[in-house]
Write an enzyme that holds these catalytic residues in place. Sequence first.
Site, mmCIF file in Angstrom:
data_model
loop_
_atom_site.group_PDB
_atom_site.id
_atom_site.type_symbol
_atom_site.label_atom_id
_atom_site.label_comp_id
_atom_site.label_asym_id
_atom_site.label_seq_id
_atom_site.Cartn_x
_atom_site.Cartn_y
_atom_site.Cartn_z
ATOM 1 C CE LYS A 103 -3.453 2.589 2.608
ATOM 2 N NZ LYS A 103 -2.581 3.798 2.725
ATOM 3 C CD GLU B 186 12.604 3.258 9.495
ATOM 4 O OE1 GLU B 186 12.670 4.071 10.445
ATOM 5 O OE2 GLU B 186 12.465 3.591 8.318
ATOM 6 C CB CYS C 239 12.931 8.074 10.030
ATOM 7 S SG CYS C 239 13.508 6.777 8.919
ATOM 8 C CD GLU D 254 10.553 11.422 12.857
ATOM 9 O OE1 GLU D 254 11.510 10.831 12.326
ATOM 10 O OE2 GLU D 254 9.440 10.903 13.007
#
Length: 488
Positions: free
Chosen positions: A180, A256, A290, A386
């Site tokens: 997806k 992850e 990331c 983040e």
Amino acid sequence: MSAPAGRSQLIDGKLVTADTTFPTHNPATGELLGHAPDGTTANAEAAVAAARRAFDTTDWSTDRDLRVRCLRGLHRALDEHREELRELTIAEVGAPRQLTHGPQLDEPIGIVNFYADLLETYEFAEDLGEIESRGQRHQRWVEKEAAGVVAAILPYNYPNQLALAKIAPALAAGCTVVLKGAPQTPLTTLALGELIAEHTDIPPGVINVLSSSRPEVGELLTTHPDVDVVTFTGATTTGRRIMAAAADSVKRVFLELGGKSAMIVLEDADFVKAGMFAAFTICSHSGQGCALTSRLLVPREHHDRIVQLVAAGMARVNVGDPTDAKTTMGPLISEQQRDKVDGMVRRAVAAGATLVRGGNRIEPGYFYEPTLLANVDPDSEIAQEEVFGPVLAVIPFDDEDDAVRIANNSRYGLSGAVHSADEERAIRLARRIRTGTFSINGGNYFGADVPFGGYKQSGVGRESGRSGFEEFLEEKSFARVVVPLEQA
């Protein structure tokens, strides 16, 4: 492959549309790029059913030669359509052209051949020898086999790299896949599905590719009883929900997730080199990575000098049109993401951080200036959360132990870096940081052969390398009676 506006989903070997579509935009201009099929839960059910059938009723999982041949064919197709994929990636992802010659496209294409090579030589059985037990001699061995149907869910930042890092080892292992794409970059992922359908011999149902803006589609894939493995890259908050949902059926989950990685500059480092490295690293793909080092830890007595050098480095970052080969930093993915980044910068300044440079939007499109914040509190939001934008937070430390404490003061543990003239000292420090990857004096750990993943809330499991392949394998232990002891 078809034009961007007419992309289709791939389900059971057929390219199919949906009753409705959703738009995707060029982040460099804000203009409409095209429409993608807005896949439904019915589409997802069909894709899972196709993957289940292909796994359970065909010889895909047991025919190593077929899988090698299909992986080689996929690599050829990617190579032959490389330039079409490049232009689409630049337009939809906002990736600078020069980045597509590295981790956005060219390097990921090599992932497929890496796993084809590994598959040709991988030992799926291990002999454990014989033992004497219960009056008999027993031979034991272990065989590894495909884990089953995989649901692979992508984020928007590196759609080619992450798709291939998930599907190549899964296919090599003998799994079947439902992939997806991210709702922000659906066309790039759908192009991969069309390429598989039209230019490879991968059998129907082995890989299925969906696009959808509907959260329930992703939820179905992560909870479906016919899905054996979930591999997800994205936000930690979503990863937590996936892990909780997967617990009901005890699925294998690879996650992850986020990162808030620290680059430590020791007092004996080359400040000019380290400052330039820090500046260009945080601006790579506009900070939308990331593993990027978004915290810069510097000796307190050298704080101001290093901040000046980083600011000078940021001034050299060429921000602009991603189609231009000279551009080093393109836009953020959306207005929503830019609003998030800008809000975090403004709150950081209000909380006491010094805005050295940047902190402004650039129009048109979704650009944001390379931004440098100094004298940042290590416990503040900007140092703990983040950002996913070109924002670097500089944090002073008192000594090496203090630097290690600050670096480890994070719920994340994905990556990190250190700069020092003493390489052995740098390696010793690196071993004290609780992260899954680490760069020493600019070393590049990233590659198809290197396991990638994190500690703590940065994720579970490893992607890429041999470890990434074995994430998609189950181990089965065997024993047989060789001969009773009285006959030996």
